[in-house]
Design a protein around this motif. Sequence first.
Motif, PDB file in Angstrom:
ATOM      1  N   ALA A 138     -12.629 -15.943 -82.146  1.00 39.10           N
ATOM      2  CA  ALA A 138     -12.141 -17.682 -82.215  1.00 39.10           C
ATOM      3  C   ALA A 138     -13.167 -18.166 -81.097  1.00 39.10           C
ATOM      4  O   ALA A 138     -13.675 -18.004 -80.402  1.00 39.10           O
ATOM      5  N   VAL A 139     -13.345 -19.221 -81.663  1.00 40.74           N
ATOM      6  CA  VAL A 139     -14.181 -20.838 -81.052  1.00 40.74           C
ATOM      7  C   VAL A 139     -13.709 -21.758 -80.249  1.00 40.74           C
ATOM      8  O   VAL A 139     -12.020 -22.033 -80.850  1.00 40.74           O
ATOM      9  N   CYS A 140     -12.945 -22.231 -79.016  1.00 40.07           N
ATOM     10  CA  CYS A 140     -12.407 -22.968 -78.458  1.00 40.07           C
ATOM     11  C   CYS A 140     -13.872 -23.869 -77.454  1.00 40.07           C
ATOM     12  O   CYS A 140     -14.502 -23.632 -76.757  1.00 40.07           O
ATOM     13  N   PRO A 141     -12.283 -25.152 -77.684  1.00 39.29           N
ATOM     14  CA  PRO A 141     -13.481 -26.561 -76.870  1.00 39.29           C
ATOM     15  C   PRO A 141     -12.737 -25.824 -75.159  1.00 39.29           C
ATOM     16  O   PRO A 141     -12.351 -25.675 -75.009  1.00 39.29           O
ATOM     17  N   VAL A 142     -14.181 -25.691 -74.604  1.00 42.80           N
ATOM     18  CA  VAL A 142     -14.142 -25.539 -73.425  1.00 42.80           C
ATOM     19  C   VAL A 142     -13.191 -26.840 -72.499  1.00 42.80           C
ATOM     20  O   VAL A 142     -12.591 -26.527 -71.093  1.00 42.80           O
ATOM     21  N   ASP A 143     -12.536 -27.909 -72.748  1.00 44.90           N
ATOM     22  CA  ASP A 143     -12.091 -28.701 -72.641  1.00 44.90           C
ATOM     23  C   ASP A 143     -10.626 -29.184 -71.783  1.00 44.90           C
ATOM     24  O   ASP A 143     -10.384 -30.240 -71.394  1.00 44.90           O
ATOM     25  N   PRO A 144      -9.895 -28.553 -73.225  1.00 47.63           N
ATOM     26  CA  PRO A 144      -8.381 -29.692 -73.443  1.00 47.63           C
ATOM     27  C   PRO A 144      -7.725 -29.313 -71.669  1.00 47.63           C
ATOM     28  O   PRO A 144      -8.342 -27.610 -71.480  1.00 47.63           O
ATOM     29  N   TYR A 145      -6.762 -29.574 -71.554  1.00 50.68           N
ATOM     30  CA  TYR A 145      -6.422 -29.607 -70.830  1.00 50.68           C
ATOM     31  C   TYR A 145      -4.396 -29.009 -71.282  1.00 50.68           C
ATOM     32  O   TYR A 145      -3.833 -29.528 -71.903  1.00 50.68           O
ATOM     33  N   VAL A 146      -4.574 -27.783 -70.974  1.00 50.83           N
ATOM     34  CA  VAL A 146      -3.347 -26.436 -71.831  1.00 50.83           C
ATOM     35  C   VAL A 146      -2.452 -25.647 -70.893  1.00 50.83           C
ATOM     36  O   VAL A 146      -2.924 -25.091 -69.834  1.00 50.83           O
ATOM     37  N   ASP A 147      -1.124 -25.141 -71.467  1.00 46.05           N
ATOM     38  CA  ASP A 147      -1.288 -24.166 -70.774  1.00 46.05           C
ATOM     39  C   ASP A 147      -1.395 -22.969 -71.180  1.00 46.05           C
ATOM     40  O   ASP A 147      -1.984 -22.734 -71.887  1.00 46.05           O
ATOM     41  N   CYS A 148      -0.625 -21.126 -70.723  1.00 46.46           N
ATOM     42  CA  CYS A 148      -1.398 -20.516 -71.449  1.00 46.46           C
ATOM     43  C   CYS A 148      -0.862 -20.155 -72.019  1.00 46.46           C
ATOM     44  O   CYS A 148      -0.588 -19.044 -73.672  1.00 46.46           O
ATOM     45  N   SER A 149       0.132 -20.848 -73.384  1.00 48.22           N
ATOM     46  CA  SER A 149       1.124 -20.408 -74.476  1.00 48.22           C
ATOM     47  C   SER A 149      -0.501 -20.945 -75.279  1.00 48.22           C
ATOM     48  O   SER A 149      -0.277 -20.485 -76.275  1.00 48.22           O
TER      49      SER A 149
END
Lengths: 439, 439
Positions: free
Chosen positions: B112-123
């Motif tokens: 999986a590839v994700c950007p490092v910078d969004p502000y999210v929760d564990c879900s």
Amino acid sequence: MNIILLSGGSGKRLWPLSNDTRSKQFLKLFKDDLGTYESMVHRVYRQITTVDPNAKVTIATSKSQVSSIRNQLGDKAEICIEPCRRDTFPAIVLATAYLHDVMGVSEDECVAVCPVDPYVDCSYYEGVQDLEKLVLQDTANLTLMGIEPTVPSKKYGYIIPETSEKVSKVKEFKEKPDKETARKYIAEGGIWNAGVFAFRLRYMLEKAHNLIDFKDYNDLFNKYETIEKISFDYAVVEKEPSIQVMRYAGAWKDVGTWNMMAEAMADVTKGNVTLDETCENVNVVNELDIPILVMGCKNMVVAASCDGILVTDKERSGAMKPYVEAISNEARFAEKSWGTYTVVHVQPGSLTIKITMQAGNHMRYHSHEMRYEIWTIISGTGRAVIDGFSRRIGPGDVVTLPKGVKHALFADTDMDAIEVQIGEEISVRDKTVYDFDII
Amino acid sequence: MNIILLSGGSGKRLWPLSNDTRSKQFLKLFKDDLGTYESMVHRVYRQITTVDPNAKVTIATSKSQVSSIRNQLGDKAEICIEPCRRDTFPAIVLATAYLHDVMGVSEDECVAVCPVDPYVDCSYYEGVQDLEKLVLQDTANLTLMGIEPTVPSKKYGYIIPETSEKVSKVKEFKEKPDKETARKYIAEGGIWNAGVFAFRLRYMLEKAHNLIDFKDYNDLFNKYETIEKISFDYAVVEKEPSIQVMRYAGAWKDVGTWNMMAEAMADVTKGNVTLDETCENVNVVNELDIPILVMGCKNMVVAASCDGILVTDKERSGAMKPYVEAISNEARFAEKSWGTYTVVHVQPGSLTIKITMQAGNHMRYHSHEMRYEIWTIISGTGRAVIDGFSRRIGPGDVVTLPKGVKHALFADTDMDAIEVQIGEEISVRDKTVYDFDII
């Protein structure tokens, strides 16, 4: 013209630029006719000597301001130093005695007293000159200059003259009123009491000897600490029956809050500052060497120095005092007799400062018990005196000063140094001063 | 779970805290469950390993971020270093090759590839885990996660799924729209493209070899500079017919502007800050060691670091870029492999910095041609290596380093020092690095 300028209260109403050791009158936020930045002290001295090139100016102030005044005016003005703060009546008596006993001013001469800090133009000092003429006519013991009000202000006391003529006997004095009452006073012809007045020197000396037991200037200076604190208004003005006032209708601004200072500042911004095009009515003063960017702000003042950063709505700036007192950090910038210092880094057990010395100046010879110090010279040349030995120093030279070692720096050219202080306790109080013992 | 985190662009959108060397993902403005400040990088790593304690996290980034990542995460995450910037497709190919050739991840496994910078929760990372399950069902070559829009935003591209079900084939991709068009997309069931996707490793390697001529990770690394710049969306996503998307409806925040960061910050203020009681909706971050006082302000962000001071209306903060570029000062704070440095004083011919080193770290062995340096140790102990000789140092010790002399500091405990640089030219480029030759 003999003028005593009362240069008082350090205070923090223009924090972070003003602090316990740097008063607002030393902030270089104005400009002279050539576009050079000048402080209130520069400006006032320049205006007085423009109106009267022979004016004798004496600044009555506390010890803590002497270095700043000397750095800004050199030896152009006399300085009458109050050994401690004793309110305005003792301060004016001490300065009057100084004029008489030290400067040799005759008892017949007129002396005018003005606060150092209102923002005015030269016509104000022409008014002070007119006071002198009135005093020499001997129609009253005390002659005041009152300011024509522009708004029904709650910030000033009011003088109610007997008539609406330019010069009139004083009917009565009124304390700072509420807005409604201020309107009433103005309708009656009331004017602001701005603490400007003149008298024959003899008059003030007589008043002084009636109220204070002293022989001459030296005697008063020595017992100054024992003198009762009392204001000039209370001790003299409000009790004097022979008193007149002259109306002054020219420009007059009290720059005691950031809101007012912003109106008087020569430039909207000073220092490394960028305002975006959506800013409106924003003033910024930046004494730090890092940039300030302000975007989308309205009716604000931003001020930054090594003591702190203020971001305030203009109207709100007058309410600053309790917040600044709560912050209560030690001043990180100070003017000393030998130059200036700026704190650049602090952590427990160490303090790093940048020292700037003017050519020809030197520190007092001193030592510390609780810390050692390391000087690194970054520009200029001079001499370091260490336990009696003198050593030439220049850029890149390092001087290490163990605890207890007597030391001082002499600047032969303008000189800058970084001083690192290291110790379990670092305090301005840890200092013993000596006479020089250079071998 | 194999996750590649794309840790990109330094940029100045959170200036003065982010700069050319410090990206926003390293700013410690959030807090973990214990109330300890953490950065986005900390937070993301913590969230991923909470969802999957066995997750293998690889951060794809440039050389300039390696020190910051190591300082914040230690050796917990793999780092795949891009030799230079070549847009997202080459970066993802390099990281995929790294997983395969260096880490030994099998071609059958999901990545999986994700950007490092969004502000999210564990879900959000549970969603990424669901992507893995979908990938392993082989119903599509590429599985995306799209974000349910909360407002008709113009800032993101849109994915239009074929159906409104949780998982659906992708109908089409849309560029960033205007507000009106965004409303239309949302009415059609469109969701935000947030750059999150997953695939079997084999799929990406095949794509890579089709488009780029390379043998393996080492070969690609060595010729990386010659690879064409191309985005992953353009090279792969928009051309792939077998593509599906999963809707994600949890919290998701792009903290790329101060306005958005203010919403995500753990505390309204950080550092030495006083807000008076008339402030409304004001966030302040103060990294300086001097106090900030804010009075009577509304809807504002104030941020201060050794690089500068920002005072901005929140809405206006998004327009900051051109102003910050015009200020364009050199970064005055940087994380290095051995610790951090902060510029504390600059004047022509000299620069003074505060150095902080962590126990066990050391500088590279180096020299300067155009300047000499003086270290004063203010806390901690270690060793100074100077032209092959090693010397123990501690608080108060001074080390003078003439031009051309090879030198490095070793920290045995956490150590702080003041370094004064003096020279006709002071530049980060004036540095020659050597192997150690300690006698």
